[in-house]
Design a protein around this motif. Structure first.
Motif, mmCIF file in Angstrom:
data_model
loop_
_atom_site.group_PDB
_atom_site.id
_atom_site.type_symbol
_atom_site.label_atom_id
_atom_site.label_comp_id
_atom_site.label_asym_id
_atom_site.label_seq_id
_atom_site.Cartn_x
_atom_site.Cartn_y
_atom_site.Cartn_z
ATOM 1 N N GLN A 289 0.826 -1.199 0.000
ATOM 2 C CA GLN A 289 0.000 0.000 0.000
ATOM 3 C C GLN A 289 0.868 1.260 0.000
ATOM 4 O OE1 GLN A 289 -3.300 0.200 2.735
ATOM 5 N NE2 GLN A 289 -3.678 -2.011 2.631
ATOM 6 N N LYS A 290 2.028 1.181 0.630
ATOM 7 C CA LYS A 290 2.936 2.338 0.680
ATOM 8 C C LYS A 290 3.377 2.756 -0.719
ATOM 9 C CE LYS A 290 7.216 4.044 2.732
ATOM 10 N NZ LYS A 290 7.668 4.659 1.474
ATOM 11 N N SER A 291 3.615 1.755 -1.574
ATOM 12 C CA SER A 291 4.037 2.076 -2.947
ATOM 13 C C SER A 291 2.918 2.784 -3.704
ATOM 14 C CB SER A 291 4.459 0.809 -3.689
ATOM 15 O OG SER A 291 3.376 -0.097 -3.788
ATOM 16 N N VAL A 292 1.657 2.424 -3.388
ATOM 17 C CA VAL A 292 0.509 3.084 -4.010
ATOM 18 C C VAL A 292 0.412 4.527 -3.527
ATOM 19 C CG1 VAL A 292 -1.997 3.061 -4.283
ATOM 20 C CG2 VAL A 292 -0.732 0.912 -4.271
ATOM 21 N N VAL A 293 0.681 4.734 -2.229
ATOM 22 C CA VAL A 293 0.697 6.094 -1.668
ATOM 23 C C VAL A 293 1.716 6.951 -2.401
ATOM 24 C CG1 VAL A 293 1.284 7.463 0.377
ATOM 25 C CG2 VAL A 293 -0.120 5.411 0.621
ATOM 26 N N ASP A 294 2.889 6.380 -2.648
ATOM 27 C CA ASP A 294 3.956 7.117 -3.336
ATOM 28 C C ASP A 294 3.572 7.460 -4.771
ATOM 29 O OD1 ASP A 294 5.513 6.979 -1.060
ATOM 30 O OD2 ASP A 294 6.552 5.141 -1.696
ATOM 31 N N VAL A 295 2.879 6.543 -5.430
ATOM 32 C CA VAL A 295 2.508 6.755 -6.833
ATOM 33 C C VAL A 295 1.382 7.782 -6.960
ATOM 34 C CG1 VAL A 295 1.474 5.678 -8.868
ATOM 35 C CG2 VAL A 295 3.287 4.497 -7.618
ATOM 36 N N LEU A 296 0.337 7.615 -6.133
ATOM 37 C CA LEU A 296 -0.847 8.467 -6.262
ATOM 38 C C LEU A 296 -0.714 9.794 -5.513
ATOM 39 C CD1 LEU A 296 -3.725 5.828 -5.894
ATOM 40 C CD2 LEU A 296 -2.832 6.858 -7.990
ATOM 41 N N GLY A 297 0.151 9.843 -4.514
ATOM 42 C CA GLY A 297 0.315 11.075 -3.757
ATOM 43 C C GLY A 297 -0.864 11.381 -2.853
ATOM 44 N N ILE A 298 -1.607 10.332 -2.418
ATOM 45 C CA ILE A 298 -2.733 10.528 -1.506
ATOM 46 C C ILE A 298 -2.395 9.890 -0.166
ATOM 47 C CG2 ILE A 298 -4.438 10.696 -3.344
ATOM 48 C CD1 ILE A 298 -5.199 7.814 -2.882
ATOM 49 N N SER A 299 -3.269 10.085 0.827
ATOM 50 C CA SER A 299 -2.965 9.621 2.178
ATOM 51 C C SER A 299 -3.076 8.096 2.301
ATOM 52 C CB SER A 299 -3.917 10.277 3.181
ATOM 53 O OG SER A 299 -5.238 9.799 2.990
ATOM 54 N N LYS A 300 -2.465 7.572 3.375
ATOM 55 C CA LYS A 300 -2.534 6.127 3.649
ATOM 56 C C LYS A 300 -3.967 5.691 3.898
ATOM 57 C CE LYS A 300 2.096 5.849 5.710
ATOM 58 N NZ LYS A 300 2.853 5.558 6.955
#
Length: 310
Positions: A289-300
């Motif tokens: 999920q952290k990698s998705v946060v980095d890609v999308l730039g949205i909160s955890k």
């Protein structure tokens, strides 16, 4: 500003709808487009619009059925180039703002950045006229230290001198306002160099950055004046010439705002991505999920909710 309001309140009396009494004002926090235009007319050297969130006014501009939104957009566009604004309505007297100067201040959450890049605002060029400040750095350390009293005193003196200079320029008996500034030879040479550099950068850039460089050519001159006023407001030495260092500082600010605009473009592109598709792809490839946060730039938290639904 409080002193100006008290004087205005005393002069207008109990009639709160009285538009005949002008009010000296610096910032508008809550006003209709009609009232904002009238306030600017009464404050000829310029006025500021201060919003906690600019999303509401942006949405009005994006709404083709909103008359107020269209008029706000035109008002801001004309003000950028100090254009003439003629106002004629049944409910107010006819008046003309000979040199419009309007500054909009406010914030917007990153989720709504795509609203700024609508076809309407991009097509009119309004987006190119905005200076963005993103959260490039972050400080999570709290402190009990106080601001140095001497610095606060100097800041207050500087602000008072600026307001005094502004007020003086708006006096009716001021036939020839002191509005012409002169450069030292070295400052003028540096300004020419930076102008050429921005022209070159513009020719090598692609949209929407190309259009932003065009406005930066105008902002370079605006920021030189702002830096000059900031440097001289404490001593009130507004009759001095613009120095080499002032132009250099203005160019540094230009570089800062271009950097922020590039980041805004990146954030917009991230938000435009279909979030559900990204999460499905992440799950299929056993990504965290952290990698998705980095890609999308949205909160955890946002990623976690979408992760459960995907």
């Amino acid at each position: 500003d409080n002193e100006s309001y008290e004087l205005f309140d005393e002069q207008r009396g109990k009639d709160t709808e009285n538009n005949e009494v002008p009010r000296k004002q610096i910032l508008i926090q809550n006003a209709t487009i009609e009232k904002a235009q009238l306030i600017h007319y009464q404050n000829s050297s310029g006025i500021g619009l201060c919003f906690d969130e600019i999303r509401a006014i942006i949405q009005k501009m994006n709404n083709v059925n909103s008359r107020d939104g269209h008029e706000w957009e035109v008002f801001l566009l004309e003000a950028f180039t100090n254009g003439i604004v003629d106002v004629s309505r049944k409910t107010t007297d006819t008046f003309r703002i000979k040199q419009a100067y309007l500054t909009m201040l406010g914030g917007i959450q990153h989720q709504f950045i795509p609203d700024l890049f609508s076809k309407s605002l991009v097509g009119s060029g309004l987006i190119d006229r905005l200076l963005f400040t993103t959260m490039i750095t972050n400080n999570s350390t709290v402190t009990r230290d106080k601001i140095d009293e001497h610095k606060l005193k100097r800041y207050n003196i500087a602000i008072q001198n600026l307001l005094k200079y502004k007020k003086q320029s708006e006096e009716p008996e001021e036939e020839e306002p002191e509005i012409r500034l002169h450069y030292t030879p070295s400052a003028e040479k540096l300004l020419f160099k930076f102008t050429q550099q921005l022209e070159t950068d513009k020719s090598n850039a692609e949209s929407p950055l190309k259009e932003y460089y065009s406005k930066m050519l105008i902002y370079l001159h605006k920021l030189v004046i702002i830096c000059f006023l900031m440097e001289n407001c404490e001593e009130g030495t507004f009759k001095s010439k613009i120095e080499f260092g002032t132009v250099l500082q203005a160019k540094r600010l230009i570089d800062f705002y271009i950097l922020n605009f590039k980041k805004i473009i990146t954030m917009r592109n991230r938000i435009d991505i279909n979030k559900k598709d990204v999460i499905k792809l992440a799950k299929a490839n056993n990504a965290s999920q952290k990698s998705v946060v980095d890609v999308l730039g949205i909160s955890k938290g946002q990623v976690s909710k979408l992760w459960k639904r995907a």
